[in-house]
Structures are given as structure tokens and as C-alpha cells.
Design a protein around this motif. Structure first.
Motif, PDB file in Angstrom:
ATOM      1  N   TRP A   1      55.307  39.051  65.301  1.00 16.41           N
ATOM      2  CA  TRP A   1      55.443  37.729  64.843  1.00 16.41           C
ATOM      3  C   TRP A   1      53.888  36.947  64.676  1.00 16.41           C
ATOM      4  O   TRP A   1      53.953  36.318  63.715  1.00 16.41           O
TER       5      TRP A   1
ATOM      6  N   SER B   1      50.749  41.321  69.167  1.00 17.25           N
ATOM      7  CA  SER B   1      51.133  40.867  70.640  1.00 17.25           C
ATOM      8  C   SER B   1      52.783  40.612  70.014  1.00 17.25           C
ATOM      9  O   SER B   1      53.131  40.181  69.059  1.00 17.25           O
TER      10      SER B   1
ATOM     11  N   TRP C   1      56.692  39.544  72.258  1.00 21.50           N
ATOM     12  CA  TRP C   1      57.092  39.015  73.271  1.00 21.50           C
ATOM     13  C   TRP C   1      58.892  39.081  73.019  1.00 21.50           C
ATOM     14  O   TRP C   1      59.167  39.063  71.784  1.00 21.50           O
ATOM     15  N   SER C   2      59.598  38.923  74.070  1.00 18.56           N
ATOM     16  CA  SER C   2      61.112  39.156  73.885  1.00 18.56           C
ATOM     17  C   SER C   2      61.885  38.510  74.855  1.00 18.56           C
ATOM     18  O   SER C   2      61.352  38.750  76.156  1.00 18.56           O
TER      19      SER C   2
ATOM     20  N   LYS D   1      61.559  38.200  80.720  1.00 18.83           N
ATOM     21  CA  LYS D   1      60.531  37.800  79.686  1.00 18.83           C
ATOM     22  C   LYS D   1      59.725  39.187  79.673  1.00 18.83           C
ATOM     23  O   LYS D   1      58.855  39.636  80.357  1.00 18.83           O
ATOM     24  N   ILE D   2      59.619  39.802  78.314  1.00 22.77           N
ATOM     25  CA  ILE D   2      58.928  41.078  78.084  1.00 22.77           C
ATOM     26  C   ILE D   2      57.642  40.472  77.159  1.00 22.77           C
ATOM     27  O   ILE D   2      58.029  39.696  76.238  1.00 22.77           O
ATOM     28  N   GLN D   3      56.458  40.702  77.743  1.00 25.01           N
ATOM     29  CA  GLN D   3      55.144  40.513  76.759  1.00 25.01           C
ATOM     30  C   GLN D   3      54.202  41.357  76.500  1.00 25.01           C
ATOM     31  O   GLN D   3      54.110  42.382  77.651  1.00 25.01           O
TER      32      GLN D   3
ATOM     33  N   PHE E   1      50.639  42.945  74.661  1.00 22.90           N
ATOM     34  CA  PHE E   1      49.389  42.932  74.142  1.00 22.90           C
ATOM     35  C   PHE E   1      48.889  44.375  73.510  1.00 22.90           C
ATOM     36  O   PHE E   1      49.083  45.160  74.289  1.00 22.90           O
TER      37      PHE E   1
ATOM     38  N   THR F   1      53.710  37.367  82.867  1.00 22.51           N
ATOM     39  CA  THR F   1      52.774  36.711  81.663  1.00 22.51           C
ATOM     40  C   THR F   1      51.331  36.304  82.183  1.00 22.51           C
ATOM     41  O   THR F   1      50.370  36.816  81.509  1.00 22.51           O
ATOM     42  N   ALA F   2      51.183  35.611  83.332  1.00 18.43           N
ATOM     43  CA  ALA F   2      50.177  35.163  83.737  1.00 18.43           C
ATOM     44  C   ALA F   2      49.001  36.351  84.207  1.00 18.43           C
ATOM     45  O   ALA F   2      47.729  36.013  84.176  1.00 18.43           O
TER      46      ALA F   2
ATOM     47  N   ALA G   1      46.445  38.226  81.100  1.00 21.26           N
ATOM     48  CA  ALA G   1      45.354  37.719  80.238  1.00 21.26           C
ATOM     49  C   ALA G   1      43.950  38.913  80.425  1.00 21.26           C
ATOM     50  O   ALA G   1      43.172  38.959  79.388  1.00 21.26           O
TER      51      ALA G   1
ATOM     52  N   ARG H   1      44.395  41.341  78.214  1.00 20.60           N
ATOM     53  CA  ARG H   1      44.337  41.219  76.662  1.00 20.60           C
ATOM     54  C   ARG H   1      42.554  41.078  76.441  1.00 20.60           C
ATOM     55  O   ARG H   1      42.191  41.404  75.467  1.00 20.60           O
TER      56      ARG H   1
ATOM     57  N   TYR I   1      54.515  31.679  77.356  1.00 22.09           N
ATOM     58  CA  TYR I   1      53.996  32.777  76.947  1.00 22.09           C
ATOM     59  C   TYR I   1      52.509  32.869  77.062  1.00 22.09           C
ATOM     60  O   TYR I   1      51.841  33.934  76.911  1.00 22.09           O
TER      61      TYR I   1
ATOM     62  N   PHE J   1      44.971  31.289  74.717  1.00 18.64           N
ATOM     63  CA  PHE J   1      43.880  32.316  74.017  1.00 18.64           C
ATOM     64  C   PHE J   1      43.051  31.768  73.056  1.00 18.64           C
ATOM     65  O   PHE J   1      41.954  32.143  72.649  1.00 18.64           O
TER      66      PHE J   1
ATOM     67  N   LEU K   1      47.781  28.827  82.177  1.00 19.21           N
ATOM     68  CA  LEU K   1      48.972  29.167  82.987  1.00 19.21           C
ATOM     69  C   LEU K   1      48.466  28.992  84.345  1.00 19.21           C
ATOM     70  O   LEU K   1      47.433  29.568  84.975  1.00 19.21           O
TER      71      LEU K   1
END
Lengths: 393, 64
Positions: A293, A326, A328-329, A335-337, A339, A378-379, A382, A385, B14, B19, B27
């Protein structure tokens, strides 16, 4: 007065138009789309919009004021182009001249040639597809989903929420195996099975059963499954037929350089989004199409600036392209995310949690960390990433 | 001054916005989005990027 024609009125086309304006291009922009809708957000089509209560108007992207003066030609897509004459031809036979061309025509679902009735077979790419499918799925409806990628799995989760009986048929060993790998894919399969989804992995649909309307499917091993709704989510093909006859390499989308300028074209021409086979300096290797996306936005920004430069007679910015892939789903409450590019990894390791619980999975190849995927963490992603972004340094 | 609003019914936490403008979006320890409701005008470009990259299109910004 020059004219830029943007072929494709989705997210990529929108971002190029905005980027052209931001880069100082003030002349005419035409956006051509085959759908009747202004640019809208597709990910909810397999989730909220399919579950009901979401109209396409609710999904429209905010359009920046800077593009209030662009011309929208919706409902009649481009069917042919002549790069020498600098024209494109629309389905309604309109011929539009251009000084610069933007390829944002995206992809469409692959349709396998399978014998049997066609009524009851559904694709899920557009808002109209979602609206058509929504009315078919009710408590007790038996649904066969072909394909176990993200769309197939998201539709499975939504259809279970709607009370349908759900079968997933896919040739792969595990759902979402290419992006997630076998271990995490298997763990997601177990989550789906706990929610009542039936998987038929390593199988294909050989035939649709029924006379006028589908009543079921027969798999390649002879198994028959009753179903009145079929959702076909077996990958995609690029929308590039309209570019044939121009001596371009269309073998897998359009090859572009780091400025998103189309290679082999003698006219100012860029490609963005799902259809652009682009280099990424973070990960090296061959240029790739990436159907995530965030790619239309990242490539669109670069392409609009490049095209504005070309139209001024300047060189575009060809510095390294380092957008972070990136995805996500949302499936059920999970929640799948991700990077990076876990799909190119040669090994993976669970870095936190366990795959059947909230977890972080690292993906590596010879060069080191190439991707990370979190489920309900998710958190915690970072720092990964940040580490991935430093690959280009 | 720029006013920032996140539709928390749409937000799926998300964190893509973090970023783009980590001085405005973050978050928390539970993975929930927290954000500043105001930012100075010189933050406009990054805030527009945050609006663009939100998968749920949950962020709106207005000049106050």
C-alpha cells in the motif's frame, strides 16, 4: 500549455498529481480512470467494506487543494497509446494528446481458466466488486476462497465474521507463505482454523460445479465442496496492455530508474505503484514490483518531482530510492505488520514471543536483516525499521 | 498553528504517522497511538506526509 495525462485514478495517480503541483508544475493535468470513482482506499474492501456499512464515498482519499484544477475523466479507461504521436485512446474512443505520460494503471486480479459456470464467481479489487460480494455472503453461506495470500485470508476472516462457512483452496503449502515464510504462515493458518476456516492447501480448483450458477467446486484431488460464492484471489496481472506496440519491455510491469522514469521511452514518462518495476537501494538486487500500500505514495512523490523536472528541461533527481516497503493486515483481532522485504530472506528467527502468540520475527539473508514482521507487537517494530533504513547508509 | 485530529474509531495503531512526525505522534507502551493536538506551522510538510501514509486515512490537519 502542456498537458500531463495520468493513466490510473487510484492512489498512485493521485500522489503523482499532487507531487507535480508541489514541484511547481502549473499546467494541465488529466487523470483517467476506468472506474467511476475518485481515488479511494482499497484495503478496507476486504474488511470493513465487505463486512458492511462502508460506502465508497467513505473511502475517498483526501485530495489536496493544489489539485482542485485537474481534469478527472472517470469511467472510461485507456485502451491504447502511441508514444510517437504522444496520444492515448480511451475506451469511449476519445483521443487525448499528452506532453508527458504517467503510468499508474496498476494491477487486476488474475483469472484462471477453469471450466464450469461463471455466476457466483467473484473478484475483489474494486469498490464495486466489494459491494457485489457483500450482498452474497450471509450466515450459513458456503464460500470457497481461491488463494491464501493477504486478500484471500482477509476475506476468509471477514466471511467468518459474517457467519459464512469458509473454505480456502490454495496451491501453496501455507497461507501467506511468500511474505511470512512457512513457520509464521502455519501459525496464521492455525489462527484461522481456530476461527473455523477450512484449508485445502496444496490443492487447486479443477472445475466449478453447477449449471447456471456455481453450486460447488471440484478440487484436483477429486474432493467436492458445496459453495455458492467463489472468491478468486490467486494473484494479479499488470494493466499494461494499453502500452503494447511501443517497443517497451512489459514483461513484468514497467522498468523504471530511481527517479521512476520509464526506461526505453523517448517521451517524458514515469510509472508508479503496483505497475512500476523499480530499484530500491536499501535491498539491492534486481528492480522489483512491490504490491504494498505504501509504494504508490512513495513512488508517486518521486515520480511527480521527476516529471516536473523533465518538463522544465531539467535532469530529475536520480539519487538512490530508499523507500521502506511496509505492509499490514487485519485478520480477526490479529494485526500483522511488516517492514522491509521478508520475502527475499533465506532464514528467519523468532525474536520475541512465539508464533502462536504476539511475536516479532526477524528475516535475514547474507547481507543481514532484510525484514521484520510483528503480530500484535506493532510498537516493538520501530527499532527494526530504523535498523533496516540504515541499510542504505 | 496546525490543529491535528485523529479519528480514533478508524485508527488501527499501525504507527506509520510516527515515522513521519515523531514529535507529534507516538505509540505508547501498550501500542496505542498518542498525539499532540497542535503543532507549529513549520511542521506542515511532515504532517501532510503523516496524513498521506496513514493506512486507515484517520488523520486530518487544519490551519488554526
Amino acid at each position: 500549455m502542456t498537458q500531463v495525462v495520468i493513466v490510473g485514478a487510484g492512489l498512485g495517480g493521485l500522489r503523482v498529481a499532487e507531487s507535480l503541483r508541489a514541484a511547481g508544475y502549473t499546467e494541465h493535468i488529466v487523470l483517467v480512470g476506468d472506474e467511476d470513482h475518485l481515488p479511494y482506499n482499497r484495503p478496507p474492501l476486504s474488511k470493513e467494506a465487505l463486512a458492511g456499512g462502508v460506502q465508497v464515498e467513505d473511502l475517498h482519499f483526501r485530495r489536496k487543494d493544489s489539485i482542485d484544477d485537474v481534469e478527472w475523466r472517470l469511467g472510461s479507461g485507456v485502451v491504447a497509446s502511441d508514444l510517437t504521436a504522444r496520444t492515448v485512446t480511451l475506451a469511449d474512443a476519445t483521443v487525448l494528446p499528452f506532453d508527458a505520460l504517467v503510468v499508474a494503471s496498476g494491477i487486476r486480479p488474475r483469472i484462471l481458466p477453469i471450466p464450469g459456470p461463471t455466476k457466483g464467481r467473484h473478484l475483489l479489487r474494486t469498490a464495486d466488486d466489494a459491494a457485489g460480494l457483500r450482498h452474497e455472503i450471509a450466515p450459513g453461506t458456503s464460500v470457497v476462497i481461491m488463494g491464501a495470500g493477504f486478500i484471500g485470508c482477509e476475506v476468509a476472516a471477514t466471511a467468518r465474521k459474517l457467519g459464512a462457512e469458509v473454505h480456502v483452496v490454495a496451491l501453496d503449502a501455507e497461507p501467506m507463505i511468500r511474505p511470512l515464510g512457512a513457520e509464521l504462515g502455519a501459525a496464521m493458518r492455525r489462527r484461522h482454523e481456530a476461527h473455523g476456516v477450512n484449508f485445502h492447501m496444496g490443492r487447486t480448483v479443477a472445475e466449478f460445479l453447477g449449471d447456471d450458477h456455481v453450486t460447488g467446486v471440484r478440487l484436483d484431488d477429486g474432493t467436492e465442496i458445496d459453495a455458492t460464492v467463489i472468491v478468486e484471489a490467486v494473484g494479479s496481472v499488470t494493466n499494461t496492455e494499453w502500452l503494447e506496440g511501443n517497443d517497451l519491455d512489459l514483461s513484468d510491469g514497467l522498468l523504471v530508474d530511481s527517479a521512476m522514469v520509464v526506461q526505453g521511452a523517448d517521451v517524458p514518462m514515469v510509472a508508479v505503484g503496483d505497475v512500476a518495476r523499480h530499484p530500491n537501494a536499501l535491498f539491492g538486487g534486481p528492480p522489483r514490483r512491490i504490491e504494498h500500500w505504501n509504494i504508490p505514495t512513495e513512488t508517486g512523490r518521486r515520480a511527480g518531482a521527476a516529471l516536473a523536472a523533465l518538463l522544465r528541461g531539467d535532469e530529475p533527481d536520480r539519487s538512490a530510492f530508499t523507500a521502506m516497503p511496509s505492509f499490514w493486515s487485519d485478520q480477526y483481532e490479529y494485526k500483522i505488520q511488516s517492514f522491509g522485504m521478508p520475502g527475499i530472506a533465506t532464514s528467519s528467527v523468532v525474536a520475541a514471543g512465539s508464533v502462536d502468540e504476539p511475536c516479532v520475527v526477524e528475516y535475514h539473508d547474507d547481507s543481514g536483516l532484510v525484514g521484520v514482521i510483528g503480530i500484535d507487537r506493532t510498537a516493538d517494530l520501530a527499532p527494526y525499521r530504523k535498523q533496516l533504513a540504515q541499510r542504505g547508509a | 498553528m496546525i490543529k491535528i485530529h485523529v479519528d480514533m474509531d478508524k485508527c488501527q495503531h499501525y504507527g506509520q504517522c510516527c515515522f513521519e512526525a515523531d514529535d507529534v505522534f507516538a505509540l505508547d507502551d501498550d501500542g496505542k497511538l498518542v498525539y499532540q493536538e497542535e503543532a507549529s506551522d513549520d511542521r506542515l510538510a511532515d504532517l501532510e506526509s503523516a496524513v498521506d501514509v496513514c493506512p486507515m486515512q484517520a488523520i486530518t490537519i487544519t490551519s488554526a
